[in-house]
Enzyme design. Sequence first.
Site, PDB file in Angstrom:
ATOM      1  N   TYR A  91     -46.398  13.327 -18.115  1.00 46.43           N
ATOM      2  CA  TYR A  91     -46.473  12.053 -17.409  1.00 46.43           C
ATOM      3  C   TYR A  91     -45.296  11.919 -16.454  1.00 46.43           C
ATOM      4  CZ  TYR A  91     -42.832   9.916 -20.350  1.00 46.43           C
ATOM      5  OH  TYR A  91     -41.662   9.615 -20.982  1.00 46.43           O
ATOM      6  N   CYS A  92     -45.469  11.038 -15.490  1.00 42.58           N
ATOM      7  CA  CYS A  92     -44.397  10.707 -14.549  1.00 42.58           C
ATOM      8  C   CYS A  92     -44.406   9.191 -14.395  1.00 42.58           C
ATOM      9  CB  CYS A  92     -44.591  11.436 -13.217  1.00 42.58           C
ATOM     10  SG  CYS A  92     -46.129  11.051 -12.371  1.00 42.58           S
ATOM     11  N   LEU A  93     -44.145   8.687 -13.216  1.00 41.02           N
ATOM     12  CA  LEU A  93     -44.127   7.235 -13.023  1.00 41.02           C
ATOM     13  C   LEU A  93     -45.536   6.678 -12.843  1.00 41.02           C
ATOM     14  CD1 LEU A  93     -42.152   4.858 -12.847  1.00 41.02           C
ATOM     15  CD2 LEU A  93     -42.154   5.157 -10.370  1.00 41.02           C
ATOM     16  N   GLY A  95     -48.427   9.113 -11.875  1.00 44.32           N
ATOM     17  CA  GLY A  95     -49.428  10.152 -12.012  1.00 44.32           C
ATOM     18  C   GLY A  95     -49.411  11.259 -10.977  1.00 44.32           C
ATOM     19  N   TYR A 120     -45.743   6.222 -16.549  1.00 44.64           N
ATOM     20  CA  TYR A 120     -44.864   5.280 -17.244  1.00 44.64           C
ATOM     21  C   TYR A 120     -45.129   3.843 -16.815  1.00 44.64           C
ATOM     22  CZ  TYR A 120     -40.783   3.438 -19.611  1.00 44.64           C
ATOM     23  OH  TYR A 120     -39.956   2.722 -20.447  1.00 44.64           O
TER      24      TYR A 120
END
Length: 126
Positions: A91-93, A95, A120
């Site tokens: 995951y990131c912020l 996608g 996130y």
Amino acid sequence: MKRVIKRLLLLVVFINVFACQSQKESPIQRIDKEAIKTEVIGKDVQLVDVRTPGEYNAGHIDDAVNFDLSDRTTFMKQIETLDKDQPVYLYCLVGSRSGYAAKILRSKGFTQIFDYSGGYNDWIKN
């Protein structure tokens, strides 16, 4: 005439081979918050946050490790520590970066890649 038929036959075989290859299931699956809650939280899985250390330190999901995708050299070394035959959750912020990281993992032979498409930002939303 026989030459044309042979060429057409060869073309049909060629198209079928590539059509079958494109139908293989991709090792990358996009998942949502519910999947993270049920498959990841509290479990012993490979959960990777690909954001920067600053973003990670401001908050992260469960026991995620931070492999900063923006530091490509270090990122490539860090993914070597993962088990390619076990699921990897990314995951990131929002996608975008995790989608890119998923493609890198796929190219390195990982077989089960789960990309949390909401990231996130979705995680912290009520």
